[in-house]
Design a protein around this motif. Structure first.
Motif, PDB file in Angstrom:
ATOM      1  N   GLU A   5       0.813  -1.171   0.081  1.00 32.41           N
ATOM      2  CA  GLU A   5       0.138   0.046   0.005  1.00 32.41           C
ATOM      3  C   GLU A   5       0.779   1.225  -0.050  1.00 32.41           C
ATOM      4  N   THR A   6       0.467   2.483  -0.664  1.00 31.15           N
ATOM      5  CA  THR A   6       1.120   3.604  -0.576  1.00 31.15           C
ATOM      6  C   THR A   6       0.013   4.645  -0.254  1.00 31.15           C
ATOM      7  N   SER A   7       0.650   5.675   0.537  1.00 33.70           N
ATOM      8  CA  SER A   7      -0.408   6.645   0.849  1.00 33.70           C
ATOM      9  C   SER A   7       0.393   7.993   1.025  1.00 33.70           C
ATOM     10  N   ASN A   8      -0.175   9.128   0.909  1.00 28.76           N
ATOM     11  CA  ASN A   8       0.357  10.328   1.007  1.00 28.76           C
ATOM     12  C   ASN A   8      -0.507  11.225   1.941  1.00 28.76           C
ATOM     13  N   THR A   9      -0.360  11.602   3.026  1.00 31.77           N
ATOM     14  CA  THR A   9      -1.093  12.179   3.930  1.00 31.77           C
ATOM     15  C   THR A   9      -1.044  13.785   4.356  1.00 31.77           C
ATOM     16  N   PHE A  10      -1.865  14.621   4.591  1.00 31.90           N
ATOM     17  CA  PHE A  10      -1.588  16.039   4.811  1.00 31.90           C
ATOM     18  C   PHE A  10      -2.587  15.978   6.079  1.00 31.90           C
ATOM     19  N   GLU A  11      -2.147  16.794   6.917  1.00 36.19           N
ATOM     20  CA  GLU A  11      -2.629  17.342   8.218  1.00 36.19           C
ATOM     21  C   GLU A  11      -2.625  18.725   8.622  1.00 36.19           C
ATOM     22  N   LEU A  22      -9.554  24.692  29.997  1.00 37.35           N
ATOM     23  CA  LEU A  22     -10.145  24.412  28.779  1.00 37.35           C
ATOM     24  C   LEU A  22      -8.839  23.969  27.678  1.00 37.35           C
ATOM     25  N   ASN A  23      -9.168  23.071  26.979  1.00 33.75           N
ATOM     26  CA  ASN A  23      -8.082  22.640  26.052  1.00 33.75           C
ATOM     27  C   ASN A  23      -8.814  22.174  24.507  1.00 33.75           C
ATOM     28  N   LEU A  24      -8.631  22.805  23.489  1.00 31.10           N
ATOM     29  CA  LEU A  24      -9.316  22.393  22.154  1.00 31.10           C
ATOM     30  C   LEU A  24      -8.261  22.220  21.384  1.00 31.10           C
ATOM     31  N   THR A  25      -8.354  20.924  20.413  1.00 31.22           N
ATOM     32  CA  THR A  25      -7.656  20.629  19.621  1.00 31.22           C
ATOM     33  C   THR A  25      -8.527  20.321  18.308  1.00 31.22           C
ATOM     34  N   ALA A  26      -8.081  20.700  17.115  1.00 24.37           N
ATOM     35  CA  ALA A  26      -8.666  20.226  16.028  1.00 24.37           C
ATOM     36  C   ALA A  26      -7.845  20.067  14.494  1.00 24.37           C
ATOM     37  N   VAL A  27      -7.867  18.872  14.110  1.00 24.28           N
ATOM     38  CA  VAL A  27      -7.071  18.637  12.800  1.00 24.28           C
ATOM     39  C   VAL A  27      -7.707  18.212  11.688  1.00 24.28           C
ATOM     40  N   TYR A  28      -7.369  18.873  10.602  1.00 24.41           N
ATOM     41  CA  TYR A  28      -8.177  18.525   9.278  1.00 24.41           C
ATOM     42  C   TYR A  28      -6.955  17.562   8.519  1.00 24.41           C
ATOM     43  N   PHE A  29      -7.462  16.382   8.164  1.00 23.52           N
ATOM     44  CA  PHE A  29      -6.878  15.265   7.382  1.00 23.52           C
ATOM     45  C   PHE A  29      -7.323  14.810   5.942  1.00 23.52           C
ATOM     46  N   ASN A  30      -5.969  14.771   5.392  1.00 26.96           N
ATOM     47  CA  ASN A  30      -6.480  14.336   3.742  1.00 26.96           C
ATOM     48  C   ASN A  30      -5.580  13.191   3.472  1.00 26.96           C
ATOM     49  N   ARG A  31      -5.907  12.070   3.114  1.00 25.57           N
ATOM     50  CA  ARG A  31      -5.188  10.964   2.919  1.00 25.57           C
ATOM     51  C   ARG A  31      -5.487  10.173   1.378  1.00 25.57           C
ATOM     52  N   VAL A  32      -4.682   9.941   0.625  1.00 27.46           N
ATOM     53  CA  VAL A  32      -4.823   9.363  -0.607  1.00 27.46           C
ATOM     54  C   VAL A  32      -4.173   8.067  -0.349  1.00 27.46           C
ATOM     55  N   GLU A  33      -4.732   6.942  -0.888  1.00 30.04           N
ATOM     56  CA  GLU A  33      -4.029   5.708  -0.646  1.00 30.04           C
ATOM     57  C   GLU A  33      -4.184   5.012  -2.251  1.00 30.04           C
ATOM     58  N   ASP A  34      -3.283   4.377  -2.314  1.00 32.91           N
ATOM     59  CA  ASP A  34      -3.216   3.499  -3.706  1.00 32.91           C
ATOM     60  C   ASP A  34      -2.903   2.149  -3.391  1.00 32.91           C
ATOM     61  N   GLU A  35      -3.301   1.316  -3.900  1.00 33.78           N
ATOM     62  CA  GLU A  35      -2.926  -0.070  -3.806  1.00 33.78           C
ATOM     63  C   GLU A  35      -3.530  -0.730  -2.387  1.00 33.78           C
ATOM     64  N   ALA A  36      -4.565  -0.212  -1.877  1.00 38.76           N
ATOM     65  CA  ALA A  36      -5.110  -0.502  -0.569  1.00 38.76           C
ATOM     66  C   ALA A  36      -5.274  -2.054  -0.713  1.00 38.76           C
ATOM     67  N   ILE A  37      -4.641  -2.672   0.378  1.00 42.39           N
ATOM     68  CA  ILE A  37      -4.812  -4.084   0.435  1.00 42.39           C
ATOM     69  C   ILE A  37      -6.371  -4.368   1.281  1.00 42.39           C
ATOM     70  N   ILE A  38      -7.068  -5.046   0.343  1.00 44.43           N
ATOM     71  CA  ILE A  38      -8.766  -5.565   1.016  1.00 44.43           C
ATOM     72  C   ILE A  38      -8.703  -6.941   0.940  1.00 44.43           C
ATOM     73  N   PHE A  39      -9.943  -7.357   1.402  1.00 44.36           N
ATOM     74  CA  PHE A  39     -10.359  -8.794   1.307  1.00 44.36           C
ATOM     75  C   PHE A  39     -11.398  -8.654  -0.076  1.00 44.36           C
ATOM     76  N   ASN A  40     -11.097  -9.580  -0.883  1.00 40.41           N
ATOM     77  CA  ASN A  40     -11.886  -9.638  -2.196  1.00 40.41           C
ATOM     78  C   ASN A  40     -12.477 -10.639  -2.176  1.00 40.41           C
ATOM     79  N   SER A  41     -13.822 -10.725  -2.150  1.00 37.95           N
ATOM     80  CA  SER A  41     -14.538 -11.873  -2.281  1.00 37.95           C
ATOM     81  C   SER A  41     -15.460 -11.761  -3.265  1.00 37.95           C
TER      82      SER A  41
END
Length: 192
Positions: A5-11, A22-41
């Motif tokens: 699998e390969t992926s590129n991630t931006f956060e 008080l504490n606040l956190t927030a994250v935007y994420f964007n991930r592109v995956e190629d050749e993801a390993i999946i179960f193929n039935s």
């Protein structure tokens, strides 16, 4: 014949706090995956095989967490995740919320309530009776858990108690695997 699998991630995110209240956190994420390993039935009857996805998977979303501690004896944590996927190849829900309230009534005692809301999730499985792949949606569910403990003898003995799935929710976290109904636990921990 699996390819890695390969992926590129931006956060991009931020973390902000006000004193120790008080504490606040927030994250935007964007991930592109190629050749993801999946179960193929789909094309590998009757049992299925692992293979690489032919589709590029785009995953983007937002994760936010809020922690509030109005006094030393109370702590509230709330986390929310929104996930948008171009292809459903896993059990990740679009919406997930987890809230936790910790209360310390005395120096030796602790009480905690945890609420979890998990949204609908896509699932695919091979049906041995029809020899076909079935696509379905796992329904959303809500869980409420309660935990408490009390320390005795200068912390060398701790009495523990918990009730998980307080509302006795009937749900599936992963397709085909049963989950516990309401469950009670009590215990004693010794530290020497």
């Amino acid at each position: 014949d699996l390819k890695p699998e390969t992926s590129n991630t931006f956060e991009l995110g931020f973390d902000s706090s006000y004193k120790k209240i008080l504490n606040l956190t927030a994250v935007y994420f964007n991930r592109v995956e190629d050749e993801a390993i999946i179960f193929n039935s789909l094309n590998a009857a009757p049992w299925g095989v692992y293979g690489n996805s032919t589709e590029t998977v785009n995953v983007r979303g937002v994760e936010a967490a809020l922690s509030i501690k109005p006094i030393d004896k109370i702590n509230l944590n709330v986390g929310y995740t929104y996930t948008d996927k171009s292809v459903d190849v896993d059990y990740i829900p679009t919406h997930k919320l987890v809230a936790n309230l910790d209360f310390y009534p005395t120096e030796n005692s602790f009480v905690s309530l945890t609420y979890k809301n998990v949204g609908d999730r896509f699932a695919r499985y091979y049906d041995n009776s029809t020899f076909s792949t079935v696509e379905t949606t796992l329904q959303k569910y809500n869980l409420l858990d309660f935990n408490t403990n009390y320390k005795l003898l200068e912390g060398t003995v701790t009495l523990l108690g918990s009730v998980t799935n307080v509302l006795n929710e009937n749900y599936e976290d992963v397709l085909g695997f049963s989950t516990r109904g309401r469950n009670y636990k009590i215990g004693v921990r010794f530290q020497f």
